[in-house]
Design a protein around this motif. Structure first.
Motif, PDB file in Angstrom:
ATOM      1  N   HIS A 193      10.514   9.881  -1.564  1.00  0.00           N
ATOM      2  CA  HIS A 193      11.621  10.547  -0.180  1.00  0.00           C
ATOM      3  C   HIS A 193      10.279   9.583   1.059  1.00  0.00           C
ATOM      4  CE1 HIS A 193       8.552  13.802   0.072  1.00  0.00           C
ATOM      5  NE2 HIS A 193       9.046  13.993  -1.645  1.00  0.00           N
ATOM      6  N   LYS A 194      10.970  10.504   2.577  1.00  0.00           N
ATOM      7  CA  LYS A 194      10.711   9.834   3.232  1.00  0.00           C
ATOM      8  C   LYS A 194       9.205  10.244   3.932  1.00  0.00           C
ATOM      9  CE  LYS A 194      14.471   9.129   6.333  1.00  0.00           C
ATOM     10  NZ  LYS A 194      15.326   9.629   7.255  1.00  0.00           N
ATOM     11  N   LYS A 195       8.526  11.722   3.560  1.00  0.00           N
ATOM     12  CA  LYS A 195       7.323  12.403   3.206  1.00  0.00           C
ATOM     13  C   LYS A 195       6.058  11.644   2.776  1.00  0.00           C
ATOM     14  CE  LYS A 195       9.785  16.779   4.997  1.00  0.00           C
ATOM     15  NZ  LYS A 195      10.152  18.046   4.770  1.00  0.00           N
ATOM     16  N   MET A 196       6.508  11.531   1.914  1.00  0.00           N
ATOM     17  CA  MET A 196       5.729  10.792   1.088  1.00  0.00           C
ATOM     18  C   MET A 196       5.829   8.907   1.119  1.00  0.00           C
ATOM     19  SD  MET A 196       6.223   9.934  -3.317  1.00  0.00           S
ATOM     20  CE  MET A 196       6.633  11.228  -3.776  1.00  0.00           C
ATOM     21  N   LEU A 197       6.371   8.473   2.151  1.00  0.00           N
ATOM     22  CA  LEU A 197       6.092   7.682   2.229  1.00  0.00           C
ATOM     23  C   LEU A 197       5.100   6.970   3.238  1.00  0.00           C
ATOM     24  CD1 LEU A 197       9.888   5.525   2.668  1.00  0.00           C
ATOM     25  CD2 LEU A 197       7.707   4.954   1.288  1.00  0.00           C
ATOM     26  N   VAL A 198       5.255   8.192   4.603  1.00  0.00           N
ATOM     27  CA  VAL A 198       4.195   8.814   5.581  1.00  0.00           C
ATOM     28  C   VAL A 198       2.735   8.986   4.864  1.00  0.00           C
ATOM     29  CG1 VAL A 198       4.069  10.433   7.319  1.00  0.00           C
ATOM     30  CG2 VAL A 198       5.553   9.599   7.626  1.00  0.00           C
ATOM     31  N   GLN A 199       2.760   9.749   3.617  1.00  0.00           N
ATOM     32  CA  GLN A 199       1.657   9.682   2.954  1.00  0.00           C
ATOM     33  C   GLN A 199       0.747   9.018   2.562  1.00  0.00           C
ATOM     34  OE1 GLN A 199       1.711  12.238  -0.641  1.00  0.00           O
ATOM     35  NE2 GLN A 199       0.676  13.196  -0.057  1.00  0.00           N
ATOM     36  N   LEU A 200       1.990   7.709   1.931  1.00  0.00           N
ATOM     37  CA  LEU A 200       1.549   6.589   1.132  1.00  0.00           C
ATOM     38  C   LEU A 200       1.329   5.265   2.190  1.00  0.00           C
ATOM     39  CD1 LEU A 200       4.366   5.943  -1.093  1.00  0.00           C
ATOM     40  CD2 LEU A 200       2.159   6.719  -1.375  1.00  0.00           C
ATOM     41  N   LEU A 201       1.036   5.927   3.298  1.00  0.00           N
ATOM     42  CA  LEU A 201       0.647   4.921   4.777  1.00  0.00           C
ATOM     43  C   LEU A 201      -0.601   5.166   5.480  1.00  0.00           C
ATOM     44  CD1 LEU A 201       1.459   2.482   6.688  1.00  0.00           C
ATOM     45  CD2 LEU A 201       2.709   3.969   7.889  1.00  0.00           C
ATOM     46  N   PHE A 202      -0.378   6.615   5.561  1.00  0.00           N
ATOM     47  CA  PHE A 202      -2.078   6.673   5.651  1.00  0.00           C
ATOM     48  C   PHE A 202      -2.743   6.657   4.576  1.00  0.00           C
ATOM     49  CE2 PHE A 202      -0.232  10.333   8.994  1.00  0.00           C
ATOM     50  CZ  PHE A 202      -0.672   9.752   9.324  1.00  0.00           C
ATOM     51  N   GLY A 203      -2.187   6.505   3.692  1.00  0.00           N
ATOM     52  CA  GLY A 203      -3.650   6.728   2.242  1.00  0.00           C
ATOM     53  C   GLY A 203      -3.863   4.931   2.689  1.00  0.00           C
ATOM     54  N   PHE A 204      -2.509   4.033   2.348  1.00  0.00           N
ATOM     55  CA  PHE A 204      -3.138   2.775   2.326  1.00  0.00           C
ATOM     56  C   PHE A 204      -4.274   2.468   3.973  1.00  0.00           C
ATOM     57  CE2 PHE A 204      -2.950  -1.499   4.442  1.00  0.00           C
ATOM     58  CZ  PHE A 204      -3.005  -2.096   3.971  1.00  0.00           C
ATOM     59  N   LEU A 205      -4.405   2.834   5.352  1.00  0.00           N
ATOM     60  CA  LEU A 205      -4.681   2.695   5.762  1.00  0.00           C
ATOM     61  C   LEU A 205      -6.105   3.145   5.715  1.00  0.00           C
ATOM     62  CD1 LEU A 205      -2.237   3.063   8.956  1.00  0.00           C
ATOM     63  CD2 LEU A 205      -2.811   0.782   7.965  1.00  0.00           C
ATOM     64  N   ILE A 206      -6.666   4.703   5.688  1.00  0.00           N
ATOM     65  CA  ILE A 206      -7.302   5.390   5.466  1.00  0.00           C
ATOM     66  C   ILE A 206      -8.041   4.788   4.549  1.00  0.00           C
ATOM     67  CG2 ILE A 206      -8.888   7.789   4.535  1.00  0.00           C
ATOM     68  CD1 ILE A 206      -6.425   8.886   6.270  1.00  0.00           C
ATOM     69  N   GLY A 207      -8.105   4.051   3.095  1.00  0.00           N
ATOM     70  CA  GLY A 207      -8.036   3.667   1.720  1.00  0.00           C
ATOM     71  C   GLY A 207      -9.443   2.108   2.693  1.00  0.00           C
ATOM     72  N   ARG A 208      -8.843   2.001   3.947  1.00  0.00           N
ATOM     73  CA  ARG A 208      -9.568   0.785   4.246  1.00  0.00           C
ATOM     74  C   ARG A 208     -10.584   1.378   5.868  1.00  0.00           C
ATOM     75  NH1 ARG A 208      -8.147  -4.242   5.617  1.00  0.00           N
ATOM     76  NH2 ARG A 208      -7.967  -4.162   7.663  1.00  0.00           N
ATOM     77  N   VAL A 209     -10.893   2.707   5.471  1.00  0.00           N
ATOM     78  CA  VAL A 209     -12.018   3.072   6.197  1.00  0.00           C
ATOM     79  C   VAL A 209     -13.339   3.053   5.769  1.00  0.00           C
ATOM     80  CG1 VAL A 209     -12.839   4.797   7.723  1.00  0.00           C
ATOM     81  CG2 VAL A 209     -10.333   4.284   7.445  1.00  0.00           C
ATOM     82  N   VAL A 210     -14.245   2.245   5.992  1.00  0.00           N
ATOM     83  CA  VAL A 210     -15.734   2.072   5.847  1.00  0.00           C
ATOM     84  C   VAL A 210     -16.216   2.489   5.983  1.00  0.00           C
ATOM     85  CG1 VAL A 210     -17.645   0.297   5.032  1.00  0.00           C
ATOM     86  CG2 VAL A 210     -14.619  -0.528   4.718  1.00  0.00           C
ATOM     87  N   LEU A 211     -17.165   3.662   5.748  1.00  0.00           N
ATOM     88  CA  LEU A 211     -18.477   4.460   7.285  1.00  0.00           C
ATOM     89  C   LEU A 211     -18.842   4.629   5.482  1.00  0.00           C
ATOM     90  CD1 LEU A 211     -15.616   7.577   7.433  1.00  0.00           C
ATOM     91  CD2 LEU A 211     -16.364   6.047   8.471  1.00  0.00           C
ATOM     92  N   LEU A 212     -20.877   4.268   6.480  1.00  0.00           N
ATOM     93  CA  LEU A 212     -22.128   4.113   6.009  1.00  0.00           C
ATOM     94  C   LEU A 212     -21.673   2.575   4.492  1.00  0.00           C
ATOM     95  CD1 LEU A 212     -22.937   7.444   5.895  1.00  0.00           C
ATOM     96  CD2 LEU A 212     -23.281   6.053   7.115  1.00  0.00           C
ATOM     97  N   GLU A 213     -21.391   1.755   4.637  1.00  0.00           N
ATOM     98  CA  GLU A 213     -20.882   1.076   3.612  1.00  0.00           C
ATOM     99  C   GLU A 213     -19.927   1.482   2.139  1.00  0.00           C
ATOM    100  OE1 GLU A 213     -24.757  -0.887   2.639  1.00  0.00           O
ATOM    101  OE2 GLU A 213     -25.721  -1.165   4.830  1.00  0.00           O
ATOM    102  N   ARG A 214     -19.053   2.474   2.744  1.00  0.00           N
ATOM    103  CA  ARG A 214     -18.333   3.120   1.131  1.00  0.00           C
ATOM    104  C   ARG A 214     -17.280   3.656   2.317  1.00  0.00           C
ATOM    105  NH1 ARG A 214     -22.188   5.721  -2.585  1.00  0.00           N
ATOM    106  NH2 ARG A 214     -24.545   4.344  -2.083  1.00  0.00           N
ATOM    107  N   ASN A 215     -16.531   4.431   1.179  1.00  0.00           N
ATOM    108  CA  ASN A 215     -15.071   4.953   1.367  1.00  0.00           C
ATOM    109  C   ASN A 215     -15.454   6.284   1.526  1.00  0.00           C
ATOM    110  OD1 ASN A 215     -12.469   5.390   2.295  1.00  0.00           O
ATOM    111  ND2 ASN A 215     -11.991   2.813   2.002  1.00  0.00           N
ATOM    112  N   PRO A 216     -16.136   6.901   1.635  1.00  0.00           N
ATOM    113  CA  PRO A 216     -15.950   8.137   1.278  1.00  0.00           C
ATOM    114  C   PRO A 216     -14.178   8.956   1.587  1.00  0.00           C
ATOM    115  CG  PRO A 216     -17.403   8.292   3.067  1.00  0.00           C
ATOM    116  CD  PRO A 216     -17.505   6.371   2.598  1.00  0.00           C
ATOM    117  N   ALA A 217     -13.851   8.731   3.742  1.00  0.00           N
ATOM    118  CA  ALA A 217     -12.493   8.986   3.134  1.00  0.00           C
ATOM    119  C   ALA A 217     -11.686   8.779   2.463  1.00  0.00           C
ATOM    120  CB  ALA A 217     -12.541   8.206   4.458  1.00  0.00           C
ATOM    121  N   GLY A 218     -11.255   7.544   1.429  1.00  0.00           N
ATOM    122  CA  GLY A 218     -10.473   7.000   0.995  1.00  0.00           C
ATOM    123  C   GLY A 218     -10.448   8.232   0.112  1.00  0.00           C
TER     124      GLY A 218
END
Length: 777
Positions: free
Chosen positions: A5-30
């Motif tokens: 559903h639409k709410k899950m699509l928002v969650q998936l979009l956040f998941g993809f974008l936060i999955g691209r966040v590199v902090l300290l040469e790693r991705n603890p945010a994802g």
């Protein structure tokens, strides 16, 4: 698979974008986002795919495999626990994810080579995963259960702000000329959050945006700069949108001039102006429509999220301070080219130069320059600037047929090594500045959590008594809330209006509340003087047992247009009086600008609720990027607590402060560096009691220098002079200092005097106790 559903699509979009966040040469945010989402619920396979795809687009394959194993591991663990009838919580989800990543990292480093920073990141990553997962869970719960009109807690709002900033960081940067659309939207969120939700959310949005900009390669000073901009915007939100936006632009200009020159970059100015125009163009009606109401804004009288919010602020504080410690460890500077650098340089020269030499097979010079004792000798010689032929070993001089060529290449390599070392030291210095700012922001969050008071549930009987007494004055009351701070000081908020044919002043209403509670109340500065016929919010605060009257005396240095001294006498809502005096370096406009920055920042931060010690530390940290070159200013702060009868003294390079008590005087002085001289400068602090009839006298060094060598005369002057009026006393001290200087003003002179008296029936709302007194449990 269930339909997405639409709410899950928002969650998936956040998941993809936060999955691209590199902090300290790693991705603890994802990893934290996936752990929080797994505790919240939703489509596991689509979420695993979206987060994994985001990581794959930003990290090496081996790193993605490590996170993939961690995510699959907690999915399997969750299924096993649910089959056993056990509950799955956020602590289990984030804790297992953190433990799995730590074990995989340790296993990797037992097989493959690693650096010391990898160990630090391995220790810090689990901490970030657990902390961020708990933060993300709040925002995910709101998104997943969103419905129109649903209220949001401040904890959920801060989570959404952080998720939004990280998601923006995960979007590939799009440039239109010299404007980044990602940075444009990120900067837009700062005034939007401050105007819509106030100082706390504005400060968090600014700090988060500044950290993201630092990760994108911008100057580390943006952390503190944007945090201040979010607070400045919020300070004027009650006056309207145009006031807030004007303060936002003027604040950015002021910060750019005094603290962070990067704020005046042409591209940054364009983005700030565009953001202001966008917000100005959006009608207030639309802003109110898209604004999500916070808990407690509709007169509920309760604050069910207060304790959780306090815990979350403390969590934010711990995270900022942990990041500060890691950055501090990475900021060690090199003092010179070391033994290893020289040895590697000689080895490289032997390979590059000697390989091209026809005499290489018969020459022993290349071996001589790599001997340990020769390397130690050369390391001492290179500190003089460059290597010379007479400093080289005799065997090298005798054997080498191209010594000039060899030395030219070696000296060029040494110059390059020194240049690289200079850049590394500058980077280390920037890391120290950022670490200091993060540590101060963490302290500020902890103080906000500690200062959080309680919104007391008003008992029905008490509410009926208050309404009945005020109804006798034809004042109708609704939505009564009583707020009690950590010092047990009360604040009463109500929606009130008067009936026909009756004019009731706020002072009369305060008198009734004083009678009922047995405590002296007064209308707050934000309330109307007269209760109108139209329903409006009225605020009454408990009056202080002590009253302070201030006076200021000043003289500017002869030949100058303005004084380099600045001062403030600011009454704070919590019953404190802030007295601040700052002396800029030198005199004239330059000194005026330096001291003005200190005073204005101190006023803004103390009004926002931050402690004065932490405010001075953060101001010093923000001042450093510019101040390390030429400028500094003293900071002399006195805080009179007129509710508890205490006095705090804080000094950064300031002259002594005096307390005149009865027929004696007490001198308060402390050794501390001025603001901007040293990154880790600690202000001097002292606390004492204050009594009725005491006079607090502050002065700049222009006064003290006028009595140089005759300090006992200054002490006798303060002790024997019996002037009662603080203004007259301040002017008298300045006149005497000028007289001591032979009628000349050789430096800027400023004196601030505060006289403290106990309140009497004439100057306070004293209760008559004619009615039964009300008490909160």
């Amino acid at each position: 698979m269930k339909k997405i559903h639409k709410k899950m699509l928002v969650q998936l979009l956040f998941g993809f974008l936060i999955g691209r966040v590199v902090l300290l040469e790693r991705n603890p945010a994802g990893a934290a986002f996936f752990a929080g989402a797994l505790a919240q619920g939703g489509g596991v396979v689509p979420l695993l795919f979206s987060v994994g795809l985001g990581m794959l687009s930003a990290l090496p394959v081996e790193a993605v495999l490590r996170y993939g194993v961690g995510m699959l591991g907690i999915v399997v663990a969750k299924n096993l626990m649910e089959r056993q009838g056990m509950k799955w919580s956020i602590w289990q989800s984030s804790g297992l994810m953190a433990a799995t990543l730590a074990v995989l990292s340790v296993t990797q480093y037992t097989i493959l080579p690693y650096q010391w920073k990898d160990i630090l990141f391995t220790i810090l990553e689990p901490v970030l995963v657990v902390a961020l997962a708990r933060v993300f869970l709040e925002g995910q719960q709101y998104l997943f259960h969103f419905r129109r009109g649903r209220q949001i807690s401040q904890e959920q709002l801060l989570s959404l702000v952080l998720m939004g900033m990280l998601a923006l960081y995960g979007i590939p940067e799009v440039m239109i000329r010299d404007i980044s659309l990602t940075v444009l939207v990120m900067l837009l969120l700062v005034p939007f959050a401050g105007y819509q939700y106030g100082i706390g959310v504005g400060a968090v949005a600014g700090a988060a945006g500044g950290i993201i900009l630092s990760l994108m390669g911008q100057d580390e000073g943006f952390v503190g700069s944007l945090c201040l901009l979010g607070m400045i915007t919020a300070l004027f939100r009650d006056k309207g949108k145009m006031w807030s936006l004007s303060a936002y632009l003027l604040g950015a200009f002021g910060i750019g001039i005094s603290l962070n020159r990067d704020m005046l970059d042409l591209g940054m100015i364009k983005m700030l102006v565009i953001d202001s125009l966008i917000l100005a163009a959006v009608p207030d009606k639309m802003l109110r429509r898209i604004r999500i109401p916070l808990y407690g804004e509709q007169g509920s009288g309760e604050n069910p999220e207060g304790l959780q919010m306090k815990n979350k602020l403390e969590g934010f504080s711990d995270s900022f301070r942990q990041l500060a410690r890691v950055l501090q460890k990475q900021s060690e500077e090199k003092t010179g080219v070391n033994r290893r650098d020289v040895r590697l340089l000689m080895k490289e020269m032997a390979e590059q130069v000697c390989d091209k030499c026809s005499h290489r097979e018969y020459c022993m010079g290349q071996v001589a320059v790599n001997r340990p004792e020769v390397v130690s000798h050369l390391m001492e010689m290179q500190e003089q600037g460059m290597l010379r032929i007479d400093q080289m070993p005799a065997e090298f001089v005798e054997e080498c047929i191209h010594p000039d060529w060899f030395l030219m290449e070696a000296n060029q390599g040494l110059r390059m090594a020194r240049t690289v070392m200079s850049f590394q030291n500058q980077l280390a210095q920037n890391r120290r500045v950022l670490a200091g700012q993060m540590e101060q922001v963490g302290d500020l969050f902890r103080e906000l959590a500690g200062d959080a008071g309680q919104t007391a549930k008003v008992p029905e009987e008490m509410e009926n008594v208050i309404k009945r007494e005020l109804a006798g004055m034809r004042v109708k009351v609704e939505d009564l809330i009583i707020y009690r701070d950590k010092r047990d000081r009360l604040e009463i908020r109500m929606k009130a209006h008067t009936g026909k044919g009756r004019l009731v002043t706020a002072r009369e209403t305060a008198g009734v509340l004083s009678d009922l509670f047995g405590r002296s109340f007064m209308p707050s500065r934000e309330s109307h003087n007269v209760i109108p016929k139209k329903e409006t919010e009225m605020v009454f605060v408990e009056d202080t047992p002590y009253l302070a009257v201030t006076g200021v005396g000043r003289r500017m240095k002869e030949g100058e247009e303005v004084s380099g001294d600045n001062f403030s006498c600011l009454s704070l809502p919590n019953g404190e009086l802030l007295l601040a005096l700052s002396d800029g370096m030198g005199s004239g406009k330059g000194a005026f600008g330096e001291s003005q920055v200190v005073i204005e920042l101190l006023e803004q931060m103390t009004e926002a609720g931050f402690s004065k010690i932490s405010a001075l530390k953060l101001i010093n940290s923000l001042y450093m990027p510019e101040a390390v070159q030429t400028s500094f200013a003293t900071a002399d702060v006195v805080v009179l607590d007129l509710y508890q009868g205490s006095c705090q003294f804080m000094k950064n390079g300031a002259a002594a402060t005096w307390i005149r008590r009865g027929k004696g005087v007490e001198r308060i002085e402390g050794q501390a560096l001025p603001v901007g001289v040293y990154q880790e400068a600690e202000p001097y602090f002292e606390k004492t009691e204050i009594y009725s009839g005491d006079y607090v006298i502050m002065m700049t060094d222009g006064i003290v220098d006028a009595f140089a060598g005759r300090e006992e005369e200054l002490e006798r002057l303060l002790q024997e002079q019996r002037i009662v009026n603080p203004q007259e006393l301040a002017e008298y001290i300045v006149d005497e200092a000028v007289a001591q200087s032979g009628g000349k003003v050789n430096d800027d002179m400023s004196v601030v005097v505060a006289a403290v008296w106990e309140r009497t029936r004439e100057n306070s709302y004293v209760p008559s106790y004619k009615n039964r007194q009300l008490r909160l449990s």
